[in-house]
Design an enzyme around this catalytic site. Structure first.
Site, short mmCIF file in Angstrom:
data_model
loop_
_atom_site.label_atom_id
_atom_site.label_comp_id
_atom_site.label_asym_id
_atom_site.label_seq_id
_atom_site.Cartn_x
_atom_site.Cartn_y
_atom_site.Cartn_z
N GLU A 1 84.16 146.25 14.27
CA GLU A 1 83.50 147.06 15.30
C GLU A 1 82.06 147.35 14.88
OE1 GLU A 1 85.66 150.56 16.38
OE2 GLU A 1 87.49 149.44 16.82
N GLU B 1 87.80 154.92 24.43
CA GLU B 1 88.00 155.82 23.29
C GLU B 1 87.98 157.27 23.77
OE1 GLU B 1 86.38 154.66 19.30
OE2 GLU B 1 84.75 153.99 20.57
P1 C2E Z 1 84.12 155.27 15.91
O1 C2E Z 1 84.24 153.95 15.26
O2 C2E Z 1 83.66 155.29 17.33
O3 C2E Z 1 85.54 155.97 15.76
C1 C2E Z 1 86.13 156.80 16.72
C2 C2E Z 1 85.96 158.26 16.34
O4 C2E Z 1 86.46 159.07 17.40
C3 C2E Z 1 86.75 158.67 15.11
O5 C2E Z 1 86.00 159.68 14.44
C4 C2E Z 1 88.01 159.26 15.71
O6 C2E Z 1 88.68 160.17 14.85
C5 C2E Z 1 87.44 159.97 16.90
N1 C2E Z 1 88.44 160.16 17.97
C6 C2E Z 1 89.47 159.38 18.27
N2 C2E Z 1 90.13 159.84 19.33
C7 C2E Z 1 89.50 160.95 19.73
C8 C2E Z 1 89.73 161.89 20.81
O7 C2E Z 1 90.65 161.79 21.62
N3 C2E Z 1 88.85 162.92 20.90
C9 C2E Z 1 87.82 163.07 20.01
N4 C2E Z 1 87.04 164.13 20.16
N5 C2E Z 1 87.57 162.20 19.01
C10 C2E Z 1 88.41 161.16 18.87
P2 C2E Z 1 85.75 159.64 12.88
O8 C2E Z 1 86.96 159.13 12.17
O9 C2E Z 1 85.18 160.95 12.50
O10 C2E Z 1 84.64 158.51 12.76
C11 C2E Z 1 83.35 158.70 13.26
C12 C2E Z 1 82.53 157.45 13.15
O11 C2E Z 1 82.25 157.13 11.76
C13 C2E Z 1 83.23 156.21 13.68
O12 C2E Z 1 83.12 156.22 15.08
C14 C2E Z 1 82.44 155.10 13.00
O13 C2E Z 1 81.23 154.84 13.69
C15 C2E Z 1 82.10 155.74 11.66
N6 C2E Z 1 83.03 155.19 10.64
C16 C2E Z 1 84.30 155.57 10.36
N7 C2E Z 1 84.81 154.81 9.36
C17 C2E Z 1 83.84 153.90 9.03
C18 C2E Z 1 83.76 152.83 8.06
O14 C2E Z 1 84.69 152.50 7.34
N8 C2E Z 1 82.56 152.14 8.03
C19 C2E Z 1 81.51 152.43 8.85
N9 C2E Z 1 80.38 151.69 8.72
N10 C2E Z 1 81.55 153.42 9.76
C20 C2E Z 1 82.71 154.15 9.84
MG MG Z 2 84.86 152.23 15.72
MG MG Z 3 83.55 154.43 19.04
#
Ligand code: C2E
Ligand code: MG
Ligand code: MG
Length: 434
Positions: free
Chosen positions: A276, A363
């Site tokens: 992604e 999402e």
């Molecule tokens: P993302 O890839 O768009 O991941 C989706 C985020 O939305 C995740 O936050 C998830 O916990 C959250 N989410 C899922 N369902 C819902 C919902 O129903 N409501 C709300 N309010 N939030 C929801 P998370 O885990 O805090 O991750 C935030 C961002 O951090 C991710 O957005 C991604 O861009 C980045 N990220 C996470 N893991 C990695 C990684 O391993 N590598 C890189 N480069 N970026 C990462």
């Molecule tokens: Mg993602």
């Molecule tokens: Mg996303």
């Protein structure tokens, strides 16, 4: 049978309200309405400065702010920006005489400032309108607290955490809307910090990107996620795994080889893995990034464009890169039912995916209404708290293997991962009309 007002009265006596309204009569009327509904702690302020002082000094803290927008001096928007910066877990109700579309855009603005928006009411404010919004109040959940608390770490601390293997993937399921089947899971990085507990990506991704550690994280997450994916595939679960890939990592020409190695060492094929990439990330060396993305695609990996709709050059990027999946940003999903602009955005994202012949994944699905709306619009897959929150690898292994029967018992509330939420009755699969 209890009236709505009576039900609210039972619940709101313990809540602390702050009413911000420059107009004397309106201020009095609002505080009277709250008292009639059962509120016992109502404090009023006639302008933003006073409100901010009260808000900052209030012990115990304010639970709900009812704020006007149009005020002389510090207006409601500036006041709410400062509330967001303060990071205290208060919810906000916007009460304004402004037209509906303007209130909606202020709503989006305050949410972007990190303020938890409970609802919007157009004036005249009535007890029924207030009661209906207050009834939705819940103490802000742990995720919100996690995001607000956002501890800062130095690059050395982060590097040490990586060296010690403290980063791990949490998994959030992706559901096929037409069948309720779990077709994949997104790996989301978490840092199991020895003193701070579980730390979310908002506290380390940016620092890792700026400090040159992001490749190390990508490989650490990919490696552990691939091991888990192998396990669930061994158990007969045919679900792909998605890993977030920073555009910064795409500057390295050897990245595709490195990924191939990890995937094949774990007995997986590239088609089991989707990377992604966030479209809003700035492109530094377009040629290099395109070469590396295309190479990943040529090797057979899936490619998703993440947070679609928030970037500035979606069309351009999409036409250049062979994406296989389009992930629609949660903002459009969450607020689609509230305003025409968000609904139009949601529809146009789906239409774009359809025209390009790629899979649309929504999402941020937080309730049954959003899920039903997406189904009716022909969106193929969804991810969100309503289906399941991100969970530890071993919990995901248990969760994904639970038998899923078709049942109408879906409850309209977000919550911890439970099996029955994924049991969505099959619905006719309507494609978006283009
Ligand atoms: P993302 O890839 O768009 O991941 C989706 C985020 O939305 C995740 O936050 C998830 O916990 C959250 N989410 C899922 N369902 C819902 C919902 O129903 N409501 C709300 N309010 N939030 C929801 P998370 O885990 O805090 O991750 C935030 C961002 O951090 C991710 O957005 C991604 O861009 C980045 N990220 C996470 N893991 C990695 C990684 O391993 N590598 C890189 N480069 N970026 C990462
Ligand atoms: Mg993602
Ligand atoms: Mg996303």
């Amino acid at each position: 049978m209890k009236s709505q007002t009576e039900t609210v009265a039972n619940d709101i006596s313990g809540l602390r309200f702050l009413v911000v309204e420059d107009h004397g009569f309106q201020r009095w009327a609002l505080s009277r309405l709250l008292t009639e509904l059962g509120a016992k702690h109502v404090v009023c302020a006639a302008d933003g400065d006073t409100a901010l002082e009260i808000f900052r000094e209030s012990r115990p803290p304010v639970d709900i702010i009812v704020s006007d927008l149009d005020m002389p001096g510090m207006d409601g928007m500036e006041f709410l920006r400062h509330v967001g910066e303060a990071g205290a877990p208060a919810s906000v109700i916007l009460a304004s005489g402004l037209e509906r579309s303007l209130i909606a855009s202020v709503g989006a603005m305050v949410t972007a400032y990190g303020v938890a928006l409970l609802g919007k009411i157009e004036k005249p404010t009535t007890a029924a309108k207030l009661a209906a919004i207050i009834a939705n109040h819940k103490p802000l959940d742990a995720d919100w607290g996690r995001a607000r608390a956002a501890p800062r770490f130095s690059l050395d601390e982060i590097a040490l955490g990586l060296k010690r293997g403290e980063f791990e993937p949490y998994f959030q399921p992706k559901m096929e809307l037409a069948t309720g089947r779990i077709v994949g899971a997104e790996a989301l990085a978490r840092w199991r910090h020895p003193e701070r507990g579980l730390v979310g990506p908002e506290c380390f991704i940016q620092a890792m990107e700026d400090g040159g550690l992001i490749d190390e994280l990508t490989f650490a997450i990919l490696n552990r996620a691939a091991q888990c994916c192998r396990l669930w595939r061994n158990a007969g679960v045919d679900a792909t795994m998605s890993v977030n890939l920073s555009l910064r990592s795409l500057a390295d020409f050897s990245i595709a080889d490195g990924m191939m190695r990890i995937v094949s060492t774990n007995g997986l094929e590239p088609r089991h893995v989707i990377f992604e990439v966030t479209e809003s990330a700035t492109v530094a060396n377009l040629g290099t990034e395109l070469e590396n993305l295309t190479r990943l695609r040529v090797r057979g990996f899936g490619l998703a464009i993440d947070d679609y709709g928030t970037g500035y050059s979606s069309m351009q990027q999409l036409s250049r890169i062979a994406f296989t999946e389009l992930k629609i940003d949660p903002t459009f999903v969450k607020h689609a039912a509230e305003g025409r602009a968000n609904m139009a955005m949601l529809e146009s994202c789906l239409e774009m995916a359809y025209k390009l012949g790629i899979v649309a994944v929504a999402e941020g699905v937080e309730n049954l209404a959003a899920l039903e709306l997406l189904k009716s619009l022909g969106c193929e897959q969804a991810q969100g708290h309503f289906i399941a929150r991100p969970m530890e690898a071993r919990d995901f292994m248990d969760w994904v293997q639970l038998p899923r029967t078709v049942t109408p018992e879906l409850r309209d509330e977000p919550g911890p991962a439970t099996a029955h939420r994924a049991n969505v009755a099959p619905a006719p699969f309507n494609r978006v009309q283009v």
